[in-house]
Design an enzyme around this catalytic site. Structure first.
Site, PDB file in Angstrom:
ATOM      1  CG  ASN A   8       3.818  10.341 -45.773  1.00 22.03           C
ATOM      2  OD1 ASN A   8       3.406  11.484 -46.023  1.00 22.03           O
ATOM      3  ND2 ASN A   8       4.354  10.007 -44.593  1.00 22.03           N
ATOM      4  CD1 TRP A   9       3.372  11.687 -52.307  1.00 26.56           C
ATOM      5  CD2 TRP A   9       2.564  13.578 -53.193  1.00 26.56           C
ATOM      6  NE1 TRP A   9       2.826  11.370 -53.527  1.00 26.56           N
ATOM      7  CE2 TRP A   9       2.323  12.520 -54.089  1.00 26.56           C
ATOM      8  CE3 TRP A   9       2.138  14.864 -53.533  1.00 26.56           C
ATOM      9  CZ2 TRP A   9       1.671  12.702 -55.317  1.00 26.56           C
ATOM     10  CZ3 TRP A   9       1.492  15.057 -54.754  1.00 26.56           C
ATOM     11  CH2 TRP A   9       1.270  13.981 -55.635  1.00 26.56           C
ATOM     12  CE  LYS A  10       7.877  10.738 -44.909  1.00 26.48           C
ATOM     13  NZ  LYS A  10       9.014  10.216 -44.147  1.00 26.48           N
ATOM     14  CG  HIS A  94       4.571   9.359 -40.194  1.00 24.17           C
ATOM     15  ND1 HIS A  94       5.806   9.872 -39.874  1.00 24.17           N
ATOM     16  CD2 HIS A  94       4.735   8.625 -41.312  1.00 24.17           C
ATOM     17  CE1 HIS A  94       6.679   9.459 -40.778  1.00 24.17           C
ATOM     18  NE2 HIS A  94       6.054   8.700 -41.663  1.00 24.17           N
ATOM     19  CD  GLU A  96       8.522  12.039 -41.039  1.00 22.70           C
ATOM     20  OE1 GLU A  96       7.595  12.599 -41.656  1.00 22.70           O
ATOM     21  OE2 GLU A  96       9.356  11.292 -41.601  1.00 22.70           O
ATOM     22  CD  GLU A 166       5.809   4.240 -41.908  1.00 20.53           C
ATOM     23  OE1 GLU A 166       6.044   4.173 -43.113  1.00 20.53           O
ATOM     24  OE2 GLU A 166       5.658   5.321 -41.297  1.00 20.53           O
ATOM     25  N   GLY A 172      13.299   7.142 -43.813  1.00 24.38           N
ATOM     26  CA  GLY A 172      14.078   8.223 -44.422  1.00 24.38           C
ATOM     27  C   GLY A 172      15.581   8.083 -44.212  1.00 24.38           C
ATOM     28  CB  SER A 212      14.552   3.007 -46.243  1.00 20.78           C
ATOM     29  OG  SER A 212      14.944   4.101 -45.438  1.00 20.78           O
ATOM     30  N   GLY A 233       7.610   6.628 -48.489  1.00 19.79           N
ATOM     31  CA  GLY A 233       7.879   8.055 -48.293  1.00 19.79           C
ATOM     32  C   GLY A 233       8.640   8.627 -49.474  1.00 19.79           C
ATOM     33  N   GLY A 234       9.932   8.808 -49.302  1.00 17.81           N
ATOM     34  CA  GLY A 234      10.785   9.444 -50.318  1.00 17.81           C
ATOM     35  C   GLY A 234      10.576   8.917 -51.730  1.00 17.81           C
TER      36      GLY A 234
HETATM   37  P1  PGA Z   1      10.636   6.646 -46.306  1.00 19.00           P
HETATM   38  O1  PGA Z   1       9.400   7.132 -45.393  1.00 19.00           O
HETATM   39  O2  PGA Z   1      10.054   5.671 -47.301  1.00 19.00           O
HETATM   40  O3  PGA Z   1      11.165   7.884 -46.911  1.00 19.00           O
HETATM   41  O4  PGA Z   1      11.588   5.971 -45.370  1.00 19.00           O
HETATM   42  C1  PGA Z   1       8.401   6.235 -44.998  1.00 19.00           C
HETATM   43  C2  PGA Z   1       7.391   6.969 -44.178  1.00 19.00           C
HETATM   44  O5  PGA Z   1       7.750   7.967 -43.513  1.00 19.00           O
HETATM   45  O6  PGA Z   1       6.214   6.588 -44.161  1.00 19.00           O
END
Ligand code: PGA
Length: 248
Positions: A8-10, A94, A96, A166, A172, A212, A233-234
């Protein structure tokens, strides 16, 4: 079931950076142990799709969002029919989107239905926040999200889902969930799905873990009973780390 690793590149990577990252992933991911799905921004999807096919990269594409309607006066939104044929997957629910964009469980349920209606695989994210975990309400929160988010689909459609657990406090933050907590939740989700749809269908629904994850902890999460992949994510923005996770 083949493992699934989703990146997930956000809201990262412009067109040029997208091209570079896809090209680097293609060079590195030559022997994946998983189905690999990357989710760039809407703006980059067409270009990403062209690079993936011209370079024969071992990557599939997903979108990070979808509108629950198929068309109409919804300024700034992107619909299922627009995504169909371009991506195979859509991240829905998600945290977010739930927190920053205040998406309700009802809206998320309609987005799951929009995916199914348009033959896109929803990657439905669920997870508790810090307070809910501290108060012992983690399982109840997650199962309640599932109950509400799956309310708009019929049982015969359930095998088309992917579910990602999640925990909000692990996204994050660099705070890692303990593998035994993840296993406990994965089992609770699995049993919920068995009750709702039967064992045969539940066994077809991949359960991912996200929060994470990185090159150092990915293997320990992938070893967990009932966890069939990761939503990264990151770490998915780093081609070396992401490629290594896809080839564990
Ligand atoms: P993260 O994000 O790996 O940066 O914690 C995971 C996600 O938001 O799906």
């Amino acid at each position: 079931m083949k493992r699934i690793i989703v990146g997930n590149w956000k809201m990262n990577m412009d067109l040029k950076q997208t091209a570079t990252l896809i090209t680097r992933l293609r060079t590195q991911i030559t022997n994946p142990t998983a189905k690999v799905v990357v989710c760039p921004s809407f703006v980059s999807l067409v270009q990403a799709s062209e690079i993936i096919s011209s370079q024969k990269a071992l990557l599939e594409l997903g979108a990070q969002n979808i509108n629950d309607n198929d068309e109409g006066a919804f300024t700034g939104e992107v619909s299922g029919p627009m995504l169909k044929g371009l991506v195979g997957y859509v991240i829905v629910g998600h945290s977010e989107r739930r927190i920053v964009f205040m998406e309700s469980n009802e809206l998320i349920a309609r987005k799951v239905a929009a995916c199914i209606r348009n033959k896109l695989t929803p990657i439905l994210c669920v997870g508790e926040n810090t307070n809910e975990r501290q108060e012992g309400l983690a399982k109840r929160t997650v199962l309640d999200q599932l109950e509400q988010n799956l309310s708009e689909i019929i049982p015969s459609e359930a095998s088309k889902l992917i579910i990602a657990y999640e925990p909000v406090w692990a996204i994050g933050t660099g705070v890692n969930a303990e593998p035994y907590d993840v296993e406990e939740m994965a089992l609770a989700i699995y049993h919920y799905l068995v009750n709702k749809y039967g064992t045969e269908t539940a066994d077809k629904i991949p359960l991912l873990y996200g929060g994470s994850t990185n090159g150092d902890n990915a293997a320990s999460y992938l070893a967990i009973n009932k966890i069939g992949g990761l939503l990264v994510g990151g770490a998915s923005l780093n081609y070396k780390v992401f490629s290594s996770i896809c080839q564990l």
